[in-house]
Design an enzyme around this catalytic site. Sequence first.
Site, PDB file in Angstrom:
ATOM      1  N   GLU A 169       0.814  -1.229   0.000  1.00  0.00           N
ATOM      2  CA  GLU A 169       0.000   0.000   0.000  1.00  0.00           C
ATOM      3  C   GLU A 169       0.842   1.271   0.000  1.00  0.00           C
ATOM      4  O   GLU A 169       0.714   2.124   0.871  1.00  0.00           O
ATOM      5  CB  GLU A 169      -0.985  -0.024   1.172  1.00  0.00           C
ATOM      6  CG  GLU A 169      -1.929  -1.211   1.078  1.00  0.00           C
ATOM      7  CD  GLU A 169      -3.147  -1.129   1.971  1.00  0.00           C
ATOM      8  OE1 GLU A 169      -3.162  -0.304   2.893  1.00  0.00           O
ATOM      9  OE2 GLU A 169      -4.097  -1.893   1.743  1.00  0.00           O
ATOM     10  N   GLU A 366      -5.096  -9.126   0.164  1.00  0.00           N
ATOM     11  CA  GLU A 366      -5.898  -8.925   1.376  1.00  0.00           C
ATOM     12  C   GLU A 366      -7.360  -8.812   0.982  1.00  0.00           C
ATOM     13  O   GLU A 366      -7.686  -8.292  -0.095  1.00  0.00           O
ATOM     14  CB  GLU A 366      -5.502  -7.641   2.129  1.00  0.00           C
ATOM     15  CG  GLU A 366      -4.135  -7.693   2.746  1.00  0.00           C
ATOM     16  CD  GLU A 366      -3.748  -6.411   3.493  1.00  0.00           C
ATOM     17  OE1 GLU A 366      -4.639  -5.698   3.986  1.00  0.00           O
ATOM     18  OE2 GLU A 366      -2.541  -6.153   3.575  1.00  0.00           O
TER      19      GLU A 366
HETATM   20  C1  BG6 Z   1      -4.476  -2.771   4.981  1.00  0.00           C
HETATM   21  C2  BG6 Z   1      -3.147  -3.087   5.558  1.00  0.00           C
HETATM   22  O1  BG6 Z   1      -4.445  -1.440   4.648  1.00  0.00           O
HETATM   23  O2  BG6 Z   1      -5.586  -2.805   5.810  1.00  0.00           O
HETATM   24  C3  BG6 Z   1      -3.175  -3.983   6.774  1.00  0.00           C
HETATM   25  O3  BG6 Z   1      -2.278  -3.603   4.586  1.00  0.00           O
HETATM   26  C4  BG6 Z   1      -4.304  -3.542   7.696  1.00  0.00           C
HETATM   27  O4  BG6 Z   1      -1.926  -3.935   7.395  1.00  0.00           O
HETATM   28  C5  BG6 Z   1      -5.613  -3.650   6.945  1.00  0.00           C
HETATM   29  O5  BG6 Z   1      -4.363  -4.268   8.890  1.00  0.00           O
HETATM   30  C6  BG6 Z   1      -6.833  -3.275   7.758  1.00  0.00           C
HETATM   31  O6  BG6 Z   1      -6.691  -2.013   8.355  1.00  0.00           O
HETATM   32  P1  BG6 Z   1      -6.861  -1.852   9.927  1.00  0.00           P
HETATM   33  O7  BG6 Z   1      -6.622  -0.431  10.225  1.00  0.00           O
HETATM   34  O8  BG6 Z   1      -8.232  -2.285  10.218  1.00  0.00           O
HETATM   35  O9  BG6 Z   1      -5.841  -2.738  10.551  1.00  0.00           O
END
Ligand code: BG6
Length: 472
Positions: A169, A366
Amino acid sequence: MSIQKQLKDDFPADFLWGASTSAFQVEGAANEDGKGVTVADLRSQKSKYIDTSVAADHYHHVEEDVALMAELGLKSYRFSISWARIYPHGNDEEPNQKGIDFYNKLINLLVKNKIEPIVTLFHFDCPEDLVKQYGGWANRKAIDDYYRYAKTVFEQFGDRVKYWLTINEQSLIANVPAMNGINDTDMHRLREKGENSNYNMFLAQAKVYSLCHKMFPNSKIGPAVSYMTNFPYDHTSANALKSKSMEDMISFIDMDVALRGELPSYYLRYLKDSNITLDVHEGDAEILQNGRANFLGLNWYSTSVFKLSNEESPKMLDGVISNVEKVRDDRLMNSEWDFSYDPVGLRFALQKVNDRYPNIPIIITECGWPEREELEDGKVHDSKRVKYLNGHIYELREAIKDGVNVISFNPWSFLDLLSVNDGMDKRYGLVFVNRDNNSERDMKRYPKDSFYFYQKVIATKAKNVTKLEIDE
Ligand code: BG6
């Protein structure tokens, strides 16, 4: 061969069913075995939640965690290497052998269990010492230090790792420079530093793409891009244009540079309008042209709806997200943290990416659903996550049938972990970790209902996935 035969009608046999994490969010052992301090460690210490020192304690549970991955039937596991475990100060003369030992242990366990490692080189955790030495990513010196770190990692693990992700990201950490430890009291200077960090990360990645192709011609390397699909609030062209521009500036910029090898014109216009100067050197254009990715990693969670407003967004820097307001769509299932359940959006997003870069291999790096959760008699009934997985896997299959070249799906996250913004309150895991923000409890692992659902998905090649009424 008939035309129809060229289309896939299901997940390919070698599809990599995986799961995802990142180092500072799961490992713990933040000060052990020679690891240096990172900006993520410091950031977590300032939050009102737990810090990175123990997290999910994966560092000390690695055998048990990989055994659970094997039980789940994973074909891939996406994790990140902490730069500061390998080079505690970011650019030490010699790498830290204990850090190398830890990742060797993890990778060997994965290989033994026939789980393909998908390894991110950098996930939000710049070694703090690089910030102290020269300002971190805002300085071009970071390009050489990242390159040297990547080379060491390739030398140590490249014989067993086929899939590499360069930076997680990037656009997010460029737009929120504090995530890279970059600060300034003057807003214009801060934006300029943020954009220079962006440029330096583009150059560093391009050099590392080339290095990887040279050292391991059969390996694949790409970025892990935050892809948030935006829809305009109404049909006005101004709203539609704003939502497209946001997608360009937040998501497609990282994909365009990785695959087309140059800074896109919409970004150059933004820099010009914002009076931002990049520290460009002779030869940079060739570096970007020569270093290209083989695939795209996409972090995709949900769709968002934005409308133009007169208020400046307090969250992001001016320019990229400004004058827009996020609107909640109450027709969708919404999580406590504003994520919505809109799986058709994934198919839509994948089609858009495939239209822009036909047939590019895509790894979903993800995709996940956050909840507050507690154990009930040793179980966690995470029905919304099951629904989320079911809906997204259903639409993923549709996208594959559309002709999109998706090769792997790695939901966020394998284990409950330290959320970037909300500590342990916000859980994403297929496996519950018995701790919370107040106590480490016993750190025991408990597979949730979603674990067993996903286990069946993997075992049956998603034959248990059904179209739910809400998707119709
Ligand atoms: C993504 C990241 O942006 O979102 C992760 O790569 C992150 O590291 C995930 O955990 C979810 O965001 P958050 O703030 O809920 O942890």
